[in-house]
Design a protein around this motif. Structure first.
Motif, PDB file in Angstrom:
ATOM      1  N   GLY A  78     -17.645 -17.710  51.366  1.00 22.49           N
ATOM      2  CA  GLY A  78     -18.643 -18.733  51.071  1.00 22.49           C
ATOM      3  C   GLY A  78     -18.427 -19.309  49.697  1.00 22.49           C
ATOM      4  N   LEU A  79     -19.425 -20.022  49.233  1.00 11.27           N
ATOM      5  CA  LEU A  79     -19.375 -20.637  47.916  1.00 11.27           C
ATOM      6  C   LEU A  79     -20.151 -19.787  46.925  1.00 11.27           C
ATOM      7  CD1 LEU A  79     -20.038 -24.327  49.011  1.00 11.27           C
ATOM      8  CD2 LEU A  79     -17.839 -23.210  48.601  1.00 11.27           C
ATOM      9  N   PHE A  80     -19.552 -19.591  45.751  1.00 11.93           N
ATOM     10  CA  PHE A  80     -20.205 -18.796  44.719  1.00 11.93           C
ATOM     11  C   PHE A  80     -21.374 -19.584  44.132  1.00 11.93           C
ATOM     12  CE2 PHE A  80     -20.633 -17.633  40.197  1.00 11.93           C
ATOM     13  CZ  PHE A  80     -21.076 -16.333  40.373  1.00 11.93           C
ATOM     14  N   ASN A  81     -22.497 -18.890  44.006  1.00 12.87           N
ATOM     15  CA  ASN A  81     -23.703 -19.500  43.455  1.00 12.87           C
ATOM     16  C   ASN A  81     -24.284 -18.544  42.418  1.00 12.87           C
ATOM     17  OD1 ASN A  81     -26.076 -20.892  42.997  1.00 12.87           O
ATOM     18  ND2 ASN A  81     -26.466 -21.280  45.165  1.00 12.87           N
ATOM     19  N   ALA A  82     -24.777 -19.082  41.319  1.00  7.15           N
ATOM     20  CA  ALA A  82     -25.406 -18.277  40.271  1.00  7.15           C
ATOM     21  C   ALA A  82     -26.587 -19.051  39.711  1.00  7.15           C
ATOM     22  CB  ALA A  82     -24.400 -17.971  39.166  1.00  7.15           C
ATOM     23  N   TYR A  83     -27.688 -18.333  39.504  1.00  4.41           N
ATOM     24  CA  TYR A  83     -28.856 -18.957  38.887  1.00  4.41           C
ATOM     25  C   TYR A  83     -29.717 -17.903  38.218  1.00  4.41           C
ATOM     26  CZ  TYR A  83     -31.153 -17.434  43.209  1.00  4.41           C
ATOM     27  OH  TYR A  83     -31.619 -16.681  44.260  1.00  4.41           O
ATOM     28  N   MET A  91     -29.706 -12.932  35.819  1.00  2.00           N
ATOM     29  CA  MET A  91     -28.911 -13.815  36.671  1.00  2.00           C
ATOM     30  C   MET A  91     -28.878 -13.248  38.082  1.00  2.00           C
ATOM     31  SD  MET A  91     -27.904 -16.419  34.946  1.00  2.00           S
ATOM     32  CE  MET A  91     -26.707 -17.108  36.055  1.00  2.00           C
ATOM     33  N   ILE A  92     -28.919 -14.149  39.041  1.00  2.00           N
ATOM     34  CA  ILE A  92     -28.822 -13.780  40.450  1.00  2.00           C
ATOM     35  C   ILE A  92     -27.589 -14.477  41.009  1.00  2.00           C
ATOM     36  CG2 ILE A  92     -29.933 -13.936  42.713  1.00  2.00           C
ATOM     37  CD1 ILE A  92     -32.624 -13.886  41.161  1.00  2.00           C
ATOM     38  N   PHE A  93     -26.770 -13.709  41.741  1.00  2.95           N
ATOM     39  CA  PHE A  93     -25.513 -14.233  42.269  1.00  2.95           C
ATOM     40  C   PHE A  93     -25.557 -14.224  43.787  1.00  2.95           C
ATOM     41  CE2 PHE A  93     -24.775 -12.012  38.266  1.00  2.95           C
ATOM     42  CZ  PHE A  93     -24.349 -13.077  37.495  1.00  2.95           C
ATOM     43  N   GLY A  94     -24.973 -15.253  44.392  1.00  2.00           N
ATOM     44  CA  GLY A  94     -25.009 -15.353  45.840  1.00  2.00           C
ATOM     45  C   GLY A  94     -23.729 -15.916  46.418  1.00  2.00           C
ATOM     46  N   CYS A  95     -23.566 -15.648  47.706  1.00  2.00           N
ATOM     47  CA  CYS A  95     -22.483 -16.226  48.496  1.00  2.00           C
ATOM     48  C   CYS A  95     -23.158 -17.108  49.537  1.00  2.00           C
ATOM     49  CB  CYS A  95     -21.667 -15.120  49.151  1.00  2.00           C
ATOM     50  SG  CYS A  95     -20.255 -15.727  50.101  1.00  2.00           S
ATOM     51  N   VAL A  96     -22.902 -18.397  49.466  1.00  2.00           N
ATOM     52  CA  VAL A  96     -23.587 -19.383  50.304  1.00  2.00           C
ATOM     53  C   VAL A  96     -22.640 -19.875  51.397  1.00  2.00           C
ATOM     54  CG1 VAL A  96     -24.726 -21.640  50.316  1.00  2.00           C
ATOM     55  CG2 VAL A  96     -25.039 -20.090  48.377  1.00  2.00           C
ATOM     56  N   ALA A 105     -27.508 -24.880  54.457  1.00  2.00           N
ATOM     57  CA  ALA A 105     -26.873 -23.743  53.795  1.00  2.00           C
ATOM     58  C   ALA A 105     -27.790 -22.531  53.817  1.00  2.00           C
ATOM     59  CB  ALA A 105     -26.535 -24.109  52.358  1.00  2.00           C
ATOM     60  N   GLN A 106     -27.168 -21.358  53.895  1.00  2.00           N
ATOM     61  CA  GLN A 106     -27.858 -20.069  53.783  1.00  2.00           C
ATOM     62  C   GLN A 106     -26.963 -19.197  52.923  1.00  2.00           C
ATOM     63  OE1 GLN A 106     -30.571 -18.788  56.021  1.00  2.00           O
ATOM     64  NE2 GLN A 106     -30.152 -19.759  57.954  1.00  2.00           N
ATOM     65  N   GLY A 107     -27.554 -18.216  52.311  1.00  2.00           N
ATOM     66  CA  GLY A 107     -26.733 -17.340  51.492  1.00  2.00           C
ATOM     67  C   GLY A 107     -27.311 -15.957  51.362  1.00  2.00           C
ATOM     68  N   LEU A 108     -26.483 -15.075  50.835  1.00  2.29           N
ATOM     69  CA  LEU A 108     -26.903 -13.718  50.548  1.00  2.29           C
ATOM     70  C   LEU A 108     -26.647 -13.419  49.076  1.00  2.29           C
ATOM     71  CD1 LEU A 108     -25.500 -11.658  53.565  1.00  2.29           C
ATOM     72  CD2 LEU A 108     -27.874 -12.233  53.107  1.00  2.29           C
ATOM     73  N   GLU A 109     -27.637 -12.843  48.457  1.00  2.24           N
ATOM     74  CA  GLU A 109     -27.470 -12.358  47.092  1.00  2.24           C
ATOM     75  C   GLU A 109     -26.541 -11.159  47.136  1.00  2.24           C
ATOM     76  OE1 GLU A 109     -30.146 -10.261  43.570  1.00  2.24           O
ATOM     77  OE2 GLU A 109     -31.147 -11.097  45.321  1.00  2.24           O
TER      78      GLU A 109
END
Length: 154
Positions: A78-83, A91-96, A105-109
């Motif tokens: 997936g796409l790397f996401n951080a917020y 910081m919380i990191f996810g794969c979207v 879009a959906q993702g998992l932390e």
């Protein structure tokens, strides 16, 4: 002559019975092996081998029925996401993942094992990643969140 036929008939029945037991034992061993392999593979949810629509649907299922995935190893692209969280304290990191048309879009932390610093040790925001971790749930402020624990980039 009748005695010979009776003896041959008994011999054939005995041979068939022994052969049947051997075949049953082989079938039982084969069935046990297949069941063991199925259990091992059912403990891994590999989303990297699925199409976009299926991946999106499977991640949705994880969010809706997390109890079915607890403790399973999940591998996903997936796409790397951080917020930052709403308090700005972590910081919380996810794969979207996107659906097939890329409209949703959906993702998992995920939480990486080890000591990592953001942004130095993480991929560029929006870049393609593959992450592997153990599916779990945590509760915070009265809400339950699903995530991949003990995660790593692969």
């Amino acid at each position: 002559m009748k005695k010979i036929i009776c003896i041959l008939a008994l011999f054939l029945v005995a041979c068939a019975n022994t052969s049947s037991k051997a075949n049953t034992a082989k079938a039982d061993t084969s069935t046990q092996k297949k069941q063991s392999e199925a259990k091992e593979s059912s403990d891994i949810v590999d989303l990297t081998k699925m199409s976009g629509t299926i991946v999106y649907s499977e991640v949705y299922n994880m969010l809706i029925t997390p109890q079915e995935y607890m403790g399973k190893t999940v591998i996903m692209n997936g796409l790397f996401n951080a917020y930052e969280n709403s308090e700005g304290t972590e910081m919380i990191f996810g794969c979207v993942v996107l659906d097939a048309t890329a409209c949703c879009a959906q993702g998992l932390e995920f939480i990486l094992d080890g000591e990592y610093q953001y942004p130095e040790d993480y991929p560029e925001y929006g870049s393609e990643i593959t992450v592997k971790g153990v599916f779990d749930v945590y509760e915070k402020n009265g809400y339950k969140y699903v995530y991949l624990n003990h995660a790593s980039f692969i």
